[in-house]
Design a protein around this motif. Structure first.
Motif, PDB file in Angstrom:
ATOM      1  N   GLY A   1       0.816  -1.217   0.000  1.00  0.00           N
ATOM      2  CA  GLY A   1       0.000   0.000   0.000  1.00  0.00           C
ATOM      3  C   GLY A   1       0.844   1.259   0.000  1.00  0.00           C
ATOM      4  O   GLY A   1       0.791   2.058  -0.941  1.00  0.00           O
ATOM      5  N   PRO A   2       1.653   1.481   1.048  1.00  0.00           N
ATOM      6  CA  PRO A   2       2.477   2.693   1.063  1.00  0.00           C
ATOM      7  C   PRO A   2       3.567   2.705   0.002  1.00  0.00           C
ATOM      8  O   PRO A   2       3.944   3.771  -0.486  1.00  0.00           O
ATOM      9  N   VAL A   3       4.082   1.532  -0.378  1.00  0.00           N
ATOM     10  CA  VAL A   3       5.106   1.486  -1.427  1.00  0.00           C
ATOM     11  C   VAL A   3       4.546   2.004  -2.749  1.00  0.00           C
ATOM     12  O   VAL A   3       5.216   2.727  -3.488  1.00  0.00           O
ATOM     13  N   LYS A   4       3.295   1.650  -3.038  1.00  0.00           N
ATOM     14  CA  LYS A   4       2.670   2.053  -4.297  1.00  0.00           C
ATOM     15  C   LYS A   4       2.001   3.417  -4.217  1.00  0.00           C
ATOM     16  O   LYS A   4       1.605   3.973  -5.249  1.00  0.00           O
ATOM     17  N   SER A   5       1.863   3.958  -3.021  1.00  0.00           N
ATOM     18  CA  SER A   5       1.158   5.227  -2.847  1.00  0.00           C
ATOM     19  C   SER A   5       2.018   6.396  -3.316  1.00  0.00           C
ATOM     20  O   SER A   5       3.060   6.702  -2.730  1.00  0.00           O
ATOM     21  N   GLU A   6       1.572   7.069  -4.352  1.00  0.00           N
ATOM     22  CA  GLU A   6       2.292   8.238  -4.857  1.00  0.00           C
ATOM     23  C   GLU A   6       2.342   9.336  -3.805  1.00  0.00           C
ATOM     24  O   GLU A   6       3.357  10.027  -3.651  1.00  0.00           O
ATOM     25  N   ALA A   7       1.246   9.468  -3.041  1.00  0.00           N
ATOM     26  CA  ALA A   7       1.187  10.509  -2.013  1.00  0.00           C
ATOM     27  C   ALA A   7       2.235  10.269  -0.931  1.00  0.00           C
ATOM     28  O   ALA A   7       2.912  11.208  -0.489  1.00  0.00           O
ATOM     29  N   VAL A   8       2.383   9.012  -0.508  1.00  0.00           N
ATOM     30  CA  VAL A   8       3.369   8.682   0.523  1.00  0.00           C
ATOM     31  C   VAL A   8       4.776   8.890   0.000  1.00  0.00           C
ATOM     32  O   VAL A   8       5.627   9.499   0.668  1.00  0.00           O
ATOM     33  N   ARG A   9       5.053   8.415  -1.204  1.00  0.00           N
ATOM     34  CA  ARG A   9       6.395   8.569  -1.776  1.00  0.00           C
ATOM     35  C   ARG A   9       6.752  10.050  -1.933  1.00  0.00           C
ATOM     36  O   ARG A   9       7.864  10.466  -1.602  1.00  0.00           O
TER      37      ARG A   9
ATOM     38  N   VAL B   1      11.498   1.297  10.838  1.00  0.00           N
ATOM     39  CA  VAL B   1      11.526   0.086  11.646  1.00  0.00           C
ATOM     40  C   VAL B   1      11.007  -1.062  10.783  1.00  0.00           C
ATOM     41  O   VAL B   1      10.037  -0.893  10.037  1.00  0.00           O
ATOM     42  N   CYS B   2      11.683  -2.207  10.859  1.00  0.00           N
ATOM     43  CA  CYS B   2      11.233  -3.416  10.172  1.00  0.00           C
ATOM     44  C   CYS B   2      11.137  -3.155   8.659  1.00  0.00           C
ATOM     45  O   CYS B   2      12.036  -2.563   8.068  1.00  0.00           O
ATOM     46  N   THR B   3      10.048  -3.562   8.040  1.00  0.00           N
ATOM     47  CA  THR B   3       9.905  -3.387   6.596  1.00  0.00           C
ATOM     48  C   THR B   3       9.607  -1.941   6.202  1.00  0.00           C
ATOM     49  O   THR B   3       9.425  -1.652   5.019  1.00  0.00           O
ATOM     50  N   GLY B   4       9.597  -1.052   7.161  1.00  0.00           N
ATOM     51  CA  GLY B   4       9.491   0.367   6.828  1.00  0.00           C
ATOM     52  C   GLY B   4      10.646   0.817   5.949  1.00  0.00           C
ATOM     53  O   GLY B   4      10.514   1.769   5.171  1.00  0.00           O
ATOM     54  N   SER B   5      11.774   0.106   6.043  1.00  0.00           N
ATOM     55  CA  SER B   5      12.914   0.454   5.184  1.00  0.00           C
ATOM     56  C   SER B   5      12.592   0.220   3.712  1.00  0.00           C
ATOM     57  O   SER B   5      13.132   0.907   2.834  1.00  0.00           O
ATOM     58  N   LEU B   6      11.703  -0.726   3.417  1.00  0.00           N
ATOM     59  CA  LEU B   6      11.292  -0.952   2.031  1.00  0.00           C
ATOM     60  C   LEU B   6      10.504   0.243   1.501  1.00  0.00           C
ATOM     61  O   LEU B   6      10.580   0.577   0.316  1.00  0.00           O
ATOM     62  N   ILE B   7       9.761   0.896   2.389  1.00  0.00           N
ATOM     63  CA  ILE B   7       8.995   2.078   1.991  1.00  0.00           C
ATOM     64  C   ILE B   7       9.943   3.239   1.705  1.00  0.00           C
ATOM     65  O   ILE B   7       9.791   3.949   0.706  1.00  0.00           O
TER      66      ILE B   7
ATOM     67  N   ALA C   1      11.678   2.424  -1.578  1.00  0.00           N
ATOM     68  CA  ALA C   1      10.816   2.635  -2.741  1.00  0.00           C
ATOM     69  C   ALA C   1      10.716   4.115  -3.100  1.00  0.00           C
ATOM     70  O   ALA C   1      10.491   4.459  -4.263  1.00  0.00           O
ATOM     71  N   ALA C   2      10.912   4.968  -2.100  1.00  0.00           N
ATOM     72  CA  ALA C   2      10.894   6.416  -2.351  1.00  0.00           C
ATOM     73  C   ALA C   2      12.253   6.906  -2.831  1.00  0.00           C
ATOM     74  O   ALA C   2      12.429   8.102  -3.085  1.00  0.00           O
ATOM     75  N   GLY C   3      13.210   5.992  -2.950  1.00  0.00           N
ATOM     76  CA  GLY C   3      14.532   6.346  -3.458  1.00  0.00           C
ATOM     77  C   GLY C   3      15.466   6.955  -2.434  1.00  0.00           C
ATOM     78  O   GLY C   3      16.523   7.482  -2.791  1.00  0.00           O
ATOM     79  N   LEU C   4      15.120   6.850  -1.153  1.00  0.00           N
ATOM     80  CA  LEU C   4      15.904   7.538  -0.129  1.00  0.00           C
ATOM     81  C   LEU C   4      17.089   6.721   0.386  1.00  0.00           C
ATOM     82  O   LEU C   4      17.980   7.288   1.035  1.00  0.00           O
ATOM     83  N   LEU C   5      17.101   5.431   0.110  1.00  0.00           N
ATOM     84  CA  LEU C   5      18.183   4.588   0.635  1.00  0.00           C
ATOM     85  C   LEU C   5      19.113   4.066  -0.453  1.00  0.00           C
ATOM     86  O   LEU C   5      19.995   3.242  -0.173  1.00  0.00           O
ATOM     87  N   THR C   6      18.946   4.528  -1.661  1.00  0.00           N
ATOM     88  CA  THR C   6      19.763   4.036  -2.777  1.00  0.00           C
ATOM     89  C   THR C   6      21.250   4.238  -2.490  1.00  0.00           C
ATOM     90  O   THR C   6      21.692   5.335  -2.143  1.00  0.00           O
TER      91      THR C   6
ATOM     92  N   LEU D   1      15.626  -5.507  -0.035  1.00  0.00           N
ATOM     93  CA  LEU D   1      16.277  -4.200  -0.093  1.00  0.00           C
ATOM     94  C   LEU D   1      17.197  -4.073  -1.294  1.00  0.00           C
ATOM     95  O   LEU D   1      17.295  -3.015  -1.914  1.00  0.00           O
ATOM     96  N   ALA D   2      17.881  -5.169  -1.632  1.00  0.00           N
ATOM     97  CA  ALA D   2      18.849  -5.126  -2.733  1.00  0.00           C
ATOM     98  C   ALA D   2      18.189  -4.749  -4.053  1.00  0.00           C
ATOM     99  O   ALA D   2      18.821  -4.119  -4.907  1.00  0.00           O
ATOM    100  N   SER D   3      16.914  -5.100  -4.226  1.00  0.00           N
ATOM    101  CA  SER D   3      16.229  -4.789  -5.479  1.00  0.00           C
ATOM    102  C   SER D   3      16.016  -3.286  -5.661  1.00  0.00           C
ATOM    103  O   SER D   3      15.719  -2.825  -6.759  1.00  0.00           O
ATOM    104  N   TYR D   4      16.198  -2.529  -4.572  1.00  0.00           N
ATOM    105  CA  TYR D   4      16.076  -1.066  -4.644  1.00  0.00           C
ATOM    106  C   TYR D   4      17.445  -0.392  -4.673  1.00  0.00           C
ATOM    107  O   TYR D   4      17.543   0.830  -4.514  1.00  0.00           O
ATOM    108  N   GLY D   5      18.496  -1.170  -4.855  1.00  0.00           N
ATOM    109  CA  GLY D   5      19.830  -0.589  -4.882  1.00  0.00           C
ATOM    110  C   GLY D   5      20.371  -0.258  -3.511  1.00  0.00           C
ATOM    111  O   GLY D   5      21.223   0.618  -3.356  1.00  0.00           O
ATOM    112  N   VAL D   6      19.874  -0.973  -2.497  1.00  0.00           N
ATOM    113  CA  VAL D   6      20.294  -0.768  -1.120  1.00  0.00           C
ATOM    114  C   VAL D   6      21.185  -1.932  -0.696  1.00  0.00           C
ATOM    115  O   VAL D   6      20.970  -3.069  -1.097  1.00  0.00           O
TER     116      VAL D   6
END
Length: 207
Positions: A75-83, A99-105, A108-113, A127-132
């Motif tokens: 949900g939040p990963v796909k949410s344009e508003a959240v990103r 915390v936890c899978t919040g890092s995936l969010i 997904a917003a490009g903040l941990l690349t 995480l690796a799939s996002y360049g992390v």
């Protein structure tokens, strides 16, 4: 010092409440629960409802952002508003955390690349799939980004951050007052320590 804790349907309660309890005790802390729209947001079991005080649009420049995880972060990963909100507020935050899978969010917003980060052990490889660069450490600090592993590690993250912000003595006082002195009856809190067949069972459920 405004601390914004992001809520969304299906979030894991302790992911949000652990940091809330720790960081909310910092001197001058103004903690706000924020969601796409204000109102009650239910956790992953559906049995707990937490009031989001403000909408994303109403919280434009928090000092600290905390992103809790969930069993399903689609949900939040796909949410344009959240990103868009995460990307916007990150420009001025002092600390951006998860915390936890919040890092995936966050990822997904490009903040941990290109950064080191952690997550729940069942989701760490995503995480690796996002360049992390994933790491199994309990709390990882990379610049202003602080990520915590699964669920209960949000308390550790909060204390780590409290020490960085207000000093060791304040962080120790918070730890003392919440009586955070883990003495679990089992030593099975990580895949390295838990029985191998139990780890395998939960990995199979995850697939």
């Amino acid at each position: 010092m405004q601390i914004a804790i992001l809520l969304y349907p299906g979030f894991t309660a302790l992911d949000a409440m652990g940091p809330f309890e720790v960081l909310g005790n910092l001197p001058g802390a103004d903690t706000v629960f924020v969601a796409e729209q204000p109102g009650t947001i239910r956790n992953d079991s559906g049995k707990l409802a937490v009031l989001a005080d403000a909408s994303l649009a109403e919280v434009g420049s928090p000092d600290i952002v905390v992103v809790p995880g969930a069993p399903d972060t689609s949900g939040p990963v796909k949410s344009e508003a959240v990103r868009e909100w995460l990307t916007a507020v990150d420009r001025t935050t002092t600390w951006t955390t998860s915390v936890c899978t919040g890092s995936l969010i966050l990822a997904a917003a490009g903040l941990l690349t290109g950064r080191r980060a952690t997550s729940h052990w069942l989701y760490l490889d995503e995480l690796a799939s996002y360049g992390v660069e994933p790491t199994g450490e309990r709390v990882v600090t990379d610049g202003k980004y602080v990520t915590a592993a699964g669920v209960s590690s949000g308390i550790d993250m909060g204390l780590t951050l409290a020490g960085r912000i207000a000093g060791d003595r304040v962080a120790q006082a918070i730890q003392l007052l919440i009586e955070y002195d883990p003495q679990p009856p089992y030593d099975a809190g990580s895949p390295e320590k838990a029985p191998a067949d139990l780890v395998a069972e939960w990995r199979a459920r995850r697939i």
